[in-house]
Design a protein around this motif. Structure first.
Motif, short mmCIF file in Angstrom:
data_model
loop_
_atom_site.label_atom_id
_atom_site.label_comp_id
_atom_site.label_asym_id
_atom_site.label_seq_id
_atom_site.Cartn_x
_atom_site.Cartn_y
_atom_site.Cartn_z
N THR A 69 -40.33 73.22 39.82
CA THR A 69 -39.03 72.78 39.35
C THR A 69 -38.62 73.59 38.13
OG1 THR A 69 -39.95 71.06 37.93
CG2 THR A 69 -39.36 70.42 40.16
N ASN A 104 -40.74 75.06 46.85
CA ASN A 104 -42.09 74.84 47.36
C ASN A 104 -42.36 73.38 47.68
OD1 ASN A 104 -42.79 77.59 47.19
ND2 ASN A 104 -43.22 77.36 45.00
N PRO A 105 -41.63 72.84 48.66
CA PRO A 105 -41.81 71.43 49.01
C PRO A 105 -43.21 71.14 49.56
CG PRO A 105 -40.48 72.54 50.67
CD PRO A 105 -40.69 73.52 49.55
N HIS A 163 -35.40 73.12 42.67
CA HIS A 163 -36.67 72.60 43.18
C HIS A 163 -37.08 73.48 44.36
CE1 HIS A 163 -36.04 68.92 40.84
NE2 HIS A 163 -34.78 69.07 41.17
N TYR A 218 -43.04 65.64 47.14
CA TYR A 218 -42.32 66.22 46.02
C TYR A 218 -42.31 67.74 46.13
CZ TYR A 218 -46.90 67.17 43.89
OH TYR A 218 -48.18 67.61 43.64
N TYR A 219 -41.48 68.36 45.29
CA TYR A 219 -41.42 69.81 45.22
C TYR A 219 -42.43 70.31 44.19
CZ TYR A 219 -37.19 69.96 48.04
OH TYR A 219 -36.31 69.87 49.08
N LEU A 244 -38.00 66.50 52.53
CA LEU A 244 -38.35 67.73 51.82
C LEU A 244 -38.39 68.92 52.76
CD1 LEU A 244 -41.17 66.40 49.48
CD2 LEU A 244 -38.80 66.84 48.92
N HIS A 300 -34.02 73.45 46.81
CA HIS A 300 -33.02 72.41 46.58
C HIS A 300 -32.39 72.68 45.22
CE1 HIS A 300 -31.27 68.36 46.80
NE2 HIS A 300 -31.53 68.28 45.52
#
Length: 72
Positions: free
Chosen positions: A43, A32-33, A30, A39-40, A12, A17
């Motif tokens: 989304t 703000n990891p 996607h 996870y992001y 990430l 992404h």
């Protein structure tokens, strides 16, 4: 769809992404990891033809209308 499995937070490292799904005719963004959680945080899914705004550091808006020509 799973972006990464548990413990794969290293993957990430990208701030934004973007996934273009020609079969579904959608664009998934996607942002703000959270590497610790894997996870992001943000989304957004948009159908081809809708504008998609990518947050910083990219800061652009994409017109996905042209992608309709590549949908399966």
């Amino acid at each position: 769809m799973e972006l990464c499995g548990k413990g794969a937070g290293v993957r990430l490292s990208r701030a934004v992404h973007l996934l273009i799904d020609r079969d579904a005719g959608t664009v998934d963004m996607h942002a703000n990891p959270d590497p610790e959680r894997g996870y992001y945080g943000d989304t957004h899914r948009a159908p081809f033809g809708e504008e998609v705004t990518l947050p910083g550091p990219v800061n652009i808006t994409l017109d996905t209308g042209i992608l309709k020509n590549d949908a399966r």
